[in-house]
Design an enzyme around this catalytic site. Sequence first.
Site, mmCIF file in Angstrom:
data_model
loop_
_atom_site.group_PDB
_atom_site.id
_atom_site.type_symbol
_atom_site.label_atom_id
_atom_site.label_comp_id
_atom_site.label_asym_id
_atom_site.label_seq_id
_atom_site.Cartn_x
_atom_site.Cartn_y
_atom_site.Cartn_z
ATOM 1 N N CYS A 132 -2.344 8.087 4.252
ATOM 2 C CA CYS A 132 -2.197 7.820 2.820
ATOM 3 C C CYS A 132 -3.495 8.070 2.065
ATOM 4 O O CYS A 132 -3.475 8.443 0.885
ATOM 5 C CB CYS A 132 -1.731 6.384 2.600
ATOM 6 S SG CYS A 132 -2.767 5.152 3.422
ATOM 7 N N GLU A 141 0.876 -1.170 0.000
ATOM 8 C CA GLU A 141 0.000 0.000 0.000
ATOM 9 C C GLU A 141 0.908 1.212 0.000
ATOM 10 O O GLU A 141 1.634 1.461 0.965
ATOM 11 C CB GLU A 141 -0.926 0.037 1.204
ATOM 12 C CG GLU A 141 -1.931 1.173 1.086
ATOM 13 C CD GLU A 141 -2.399 1.713 2.419
ATOM 14 O OE1 GLU A 141 -2.571 2.943 2.524
ATOM 15 O OE2 GLU A 141 -2.575 0.914 3.355
#
Length: 497
Positions: free
Chosen positions: A299, A265
């Site tokens: 994020c 990720e």
Amino acid sequence: MTQVKSTSSTNEGVNFISFTKSYINGQWVEGNSGRNYDDLNPFDHSTITSIPIASKEQLEEAFQAAKAAKKEWAANTKLRQDVLKNFIQYLQNNQEAIINTLVLETGSSVLKSQIELHLTTSLLEESLKIVDSLGKVKTVDPTMPGKVNHVYRLPLGVVSTIAPFNFPLFLSIRSIAAALALGNTVVHKPDIQAGLSSGSVIAKGLEESGFPAGVFNSMLTDIQEIGDAMLEHPDVKLICFTGSTAVGRHIGRIAGGSFKRVALELGGNSPFIVLKDANIDQAVKAAIFGKFLHAGQICMAINRFIVHEDVYDEFAKKFVEHASKLPYGNPQDPTTIVGPLINQVQLDKALNKIDKLKAAGADVLLEGQLVGNVLTPYVFGNVDNSSEVAQSEFFAPIAVLIKASSDEHAIEMANDTEHGLSSAIFTSDLARGEELALRVEAGMTHVNDQTVNDLPNIPFGGVKASGVGRYGNPWIIDEFTETKWVSVQEQERQYPF
């Protein structure tokens, strides 16, 4: 058979700040590299504790322990269920101590820390549902007489997990829980800036919950000491990493050369699209949360606000008004929303982006300030979507508003990025919103919500430069197991020669 210890409900007073050792093969071991890391409070830069850095030789010991423990661990479904349940109870029993550690070590607000702990326990509860997924047999329709086909799921073996500083507990457990539930063993390296929250809290909880020695190993170390050993070790079958795209590319090159699996990720540039028919008041509420939770150090945080020109002025005015009133300061104050950035490097990067936005002529809609180590919200308007700053990930409480001439234009600009993690669309037409959501190049798009969403039973992950693989049950099973075909020829087969 391994004896499972029960989790005591009297651990509420545990002080995780004192757990500065690595956890290797069921033992707390002081790092012997000869170097120490001063773990600083991001709010005032005071030293929380000093952590002895573990050596590369100690990392090798952890891998050997994980390798030795994997066979027995994979074979005992009941043990995996019992100790995971104990671990959930441990986290619940020690909520206050865990939240305090997150606040002190990472600058997280109390609210963000509570959210993180809730996400962690929810994910662990979901992981219990996949414990018995190993060895499941699926009969495949035979394509020839007398052949029975079975499909098995088997553990991969040793999994390497590397976690970031921003949601250190949750983003560690996301990989660790799946790995352990599915019969793998783990060598874990937290970001040393969050070594206690991401490593010691987990190691202590698993120890108290009855996990056998070697099944989980936590290494308080850094890249200077171990280099790429977490990636290159021959026993590692899967590398799980959450962090920057640049590091993700590096991991991909190493993993590809040795045919290791990866679950990555990576960075995001999440667009928040406001169409001309949106409910502006609700859009602003969502936008504030999705931008300023944990000072934007997420994020999935909203990186670009792409607003239809017909509602741009209204949205900008209300957004600035709300952002200007957010409480900021010491994250130990439970009313604080915007706390400090994790370190001076990140703060300098944020200040540099502010300078670039001003130099490019962006409208300063809200002039923030630096109060101690806390950067208060900045809002810039009429930002060029193709500019260097708009194309970069902020990881700071800096909002940029971009004007779209049409709904189609908004979608085009949303997709004009190398990233594709999360995204959001606000509109009164839900059917059209979902139709447009499919056109946004991102792993996740939320209609009439903000971009920071995660659930344990959804396919979480990005596209393009934002990552590889999917978390969430049941998609996670494919990432953390091998699929094996076993056929049984019950009748003699006739061969042509």
